[in-house]
Design a protein around this motif. Structure first.
Motif, PDB file in Angstrom:
ATOM      1  N   GLU A  73       0.831  -1.209   0.000  1.00 34.27           N
ATOM      2  CA  GLU A  73       0.000   0.000   0.000  1.00 34.27           C
ATOM      3  C   GLU A  73       0.865   1.258   0.000  1.00 34.27           C
ATOM      4  O   GLU A  73       0.567   2.225  -0.707  1.00 34.27           O
ATOM      5  N   GLU A  74       1.918   1.241   0.810  1.00 30.23           N
ATOM      6  CA  GLU A  74       2.847   2.387   0.833  1.00 30.23           C
ATOM      7  C   GLU A  74       3.489   2.576  -0.539  1.00 30.23           C
ATOM      8  O   GLU A  74       3.558   3.692  -1.050  1.00 30.23           O
ATOM      9  N   ARG A  75       3.975   1.478  -1.110  1.00 30.10           N
ATOM     10  CA  ARG A  75       4.617   1.545  -2.425  1.00 30.10           C
ATOM     11  C   ARG A  75       3.623   2.038  -3.480  1.00 30.10           C
ATOM     12  O   ARG A  75       3.959   2.870  -4.316  1.00 30.10           O
ATOM     13  N   HIS A  76       2.415   1.520  -3.430  1.00 32.89           N
ATOM     14  CA  HIS A  76       1.393   1.921  -4.402  1.00 32.89           C
ATOM     15  C   HIS A  76       1.122   3.429  -4.317  1.00 32.89           C
ATOM     16  O   HIS A  76       1.070   4.119  -5.331  1.00 32.89           O
ATOM     17  N   TYR A  77       0.991   3.926  -3.091  1.00 29.46           N
ATOM     18  CA  TYR A  77       0.723   5.354  -2.915  1.00 29.46           C
ATOM     19  C   TYR A  77       1.878   6.197  -3.454  1.00 29.46           C
ATOM     20  O   TYR A  77       1.664   7.153  -4.195  1.00 29.46           O
ATOM     21  N   ILE A  78       3.100   5.859  -3.069  1.00 29.71           N
ATOM     22  CA  ILE A  78       4.264   6.624  -3.517  1.00 29.71           C
ATOM     23  C   ILE A  78       4.367   6.578  -5.038  1.00 29.71           C
ATOM     24  O   ILE A  78       4.617   7.606  -5.684  1.00 29.71           O
ATOM     25  N   GLU A  79       4.175   5.399  -5.603  1.00 31.38           N
ATOM     26  CA  GLU A  79       4.292   5.250  -7.056  1.00 31.38           C
ATOM     27  C   GLU A  79       3.213   6.044  -7.787  1.00 31.38           C
ATOM     28  O   GLU A  79       3.506   6.775  -8.731  1.00 31.38           O
ATOM     29  N   GLN A  80       1.987   5.933  -7.311  1.00 35.01           N
ATOM     30  CA  GLN A  80       0.858   6.580  -7.992  1.00 35.01           C
ATOM     31  C   GLN A  80       0.769   8.074  -7.713  1.00 35.01           C
ATOM     32  O   GLN A  80       0.508   8.871  -8.606  1.00 35.01           O
ATOM     33  N   GLU A  81       0.987   8.473  -6.480  1.00 37.86           N
ATOM     34  CA  GLU A  81       0.771   9.865  -6.105  1.00 37.86           C
ATOM     35  C   GLU A  81       2.009  10.754  -6.206  1.00 37.86           C
ATOM     36  O   GLU A  81       1.878  11.962  -6.312  1.00 37.86           O
ATOM     37  N   VAL A  82       3.183  10.152  -6.155  1.00 38.20           N
ATOM     38  CA  VAL A  82       4.379  10.984  -6.221  1.00 38.20           C
ATOM     39  C   VAL A  82       5.166  10.711  -7.504  1.00 38.20           C
ATOM     40  O   VAL A  82       5.381  11.621  -8.303  1.00 38.20           O
ATOM     41  N   LEU A  83       5.596   9.482  -7.699  1.00 36.31           N
ATOM     42  CA  LEU A  83       6.429   9.180  -8.866  1.00 36.31           C
ATOM     43  C   LEU A  83       5.715   9.468 -10.184  1.00 36.31           C
ATOM     44  O   LEU A  83       6.267  10.155 -11.049  1.00 36.31           O
ATOM     45  N   LEU A  84       4.513   8.949 -10.339  1.00 31.30           N
ATOM     46  CA  LEU A  84       3.775   9.173 -11.590  1.00 31.30           C
ATOM     47  C   LEU A  84       3.530  10.661 -11.823  1.00 31.30           C
ATOM     48  O   LEU A  84       3.780  11.183 -12.908  1.00 31.30           O
ATOM     49  N   LYS A  85       3.082  11.354 -10.790  1.00 28.80           N
ATOM     50  CA  LYS A  85       2.782  12.781 -10.948  1.00 28.80           C
ATOM     51  C   LYS A  85       4.048  13.607 -11.166  1.00 28.80           C
ATOM     52  O   LYS A  85       4.058  14.535 -11.977  1.00 28.80           O
ATOM     53  N   SER A  86       5.103  13.275 -10.468  1.00 25.64           N
ATOM     54  CA  SER A  86       6.348  14.022 -10.615  1.00 25.64           C
ATOM     55  C   SER A  86       6.973  13.775 -11.991  1.00 25.64           C
ATOM     56  O   SER A  86       7.410  14.711 -12.669  1.00 25.64           O
ATOM     57  N   ASN A  87       7.021  12.516 -12.408  1.00 27.33           N
ATOM     58  CA  ASN A  87       7.572  12.199 -13.727  1.00 27.33           C
ATOM     59  C   ASN A  87       6.754  12.863 -14.837  1.00 27.33           C
ATOM     60  O   ASN A  87       7.316  13.405 -15.793  1.00 27.33           O
ATOM     61  N   SER A  88       5.451  12.866 -14.686  1.00 22.98           N
ATOM     62  CA  SER A  88       4.584  13.517 -15.669  1.00 22.98           C
ATOM     63  C   SER A  88       4.782  15.033 -15.649  1.00 22.98           C
ATOM     64  O   SER A  88       4.770  15.685 -16.698  1.00 22.98           O
ATOM     65  N   ALA A  89       4.988  15.584 -14.460  1.00 24.78           N
ATOM     66  CA  ALA A  89       5.212  17.035 -14.344  1.00 24.78           C
ATOM     67  C   ALA A  89       6.509  17.439 -15.045  1.00 24.78           C
ATOM     68  O   ALA A  89       6.551  18.472 -15.735  1.00 24.78           O
ATOM     69  N   VAL A  90       7.562  16.641 -14.889  1.00 32.72           N
ATOM     70  CA  VAL A  90       8.828  16.944 -15.568  1.00 32.72           C
ATOM     71  C   VAL A  90       8.616  16.927 -17.077  1.00 32.72           C
ATOM     72  O   VAL A  90       9.060  17.833 -17.780  1.00 32.72           O
ATOM     73  N   ASN A  91       7.938  15.899 -17.567  1.00 31.15           N
ATOM     74  CA  ASN A  91       7.663  15.838 -19.005  1.00 31.15           C
ATOM     75  C   ASN A  91       6.913  17.077 -19.466  1.00 31.15           C
ATOM     76  O   ASN A  91       7.252  17.673 -20.491  1.00 31.15           O
ATOM     77  N   ASN A  92       5.908  17.458 -18.729  1.00 31.49           N
ATOM     78  CA  ASN A  92       5.112  18.628 -19.098  1.00 31.49           C
ATOM     79  C   ASN A  92       5.959  19.902 -19.083  1.00 31.49           C
ATOM     80  O   ASN A  92       5.859  20.731 -19.993  1.00 31.49           O
TER      81      ASN A  92
END
Length: 170
Positions: A73-92
């Motif tokens: 659950e911790e990994r899922h949250y970090i991956e979905q809420e931080v990594l995905l959003k941060s990686n997408s933000a850099v791309n944008n």
């Protein structure tokens, strides 16, 4: 010397002085506008490179937390809420403000864009489409390594611009 000649000399020199003053004023305005334009570009470039750098730092710190996470659950949250959003933000940020990135960083920035595109694509396949339980989403082994040297390059450029704009920090 007669009065007419004196008036002619005074008027002529006044006109010449006025014309020279006007030309100097126009040249000064041109220089001022050029400096303002360059300053504006530096401010925007500083903001863009700083934003990209800090999003990359956020992603890096989140990955460290992800590796240490004790539950799925911790990994899922970090991956979905931080990594995905941060990686997408850099791309944008790169796609919308890439023109502000220093030319010498473009090759590594292109690699980063490719890395994050591949990461988001693999994330979608592994987590959204197939609900894979594989622990990590890695794209380096797939031929999209993270350009680690870009972090330091961005930090260096960001700090150099910041210091040029606002002075050295203590």
């Amino acid at each position: 010397m007669d009065l007419a000649k004196l008036i002619s000399i005074v008027l002529g020199s006044s006109l010449l002085t006025g014309l020279m003053g006007f030309l100097l004023l126009k040249q000064s305005e041109k220089i001022t506008n050029t400096v303002k334009s360059q300053l504006s570009w530096k401010e925007k470039a500083c903001e863009a490179m700083g934003s990209i750098y800090f999003q990359m730092q956020r992603s890096s710190l989140a990955f460290e937390r992800y590796v240490k996470a004790k539950t799925p659950e911790e990994r899922h949250y970090i991956e979905q809420e931080v990594l995905l959003k941060s990686n997408s933000a850099v791309n944008n940020l790169i796609l919308t403000q890439g023109y502000l990135i220093a030319p010498e960083l473009l090759e590594n920035t292109k690699k980063l864009l490719n890395h994050y595109d591949a990461w988001v694509e693999k994330y979608q396949r592994m987590r959204v489409t197939s609900q894979s339980e594989e622990k990590f989403v890695f794209v380096g082994p797939d031929g999209y390594p993270f350009p680690k040297e870009l972090e330091q390059q961005l930090a260096d450029h960001y700090l150099r611009l910041w210091n040029e704009l606002y002075g050295k920090s203590n």
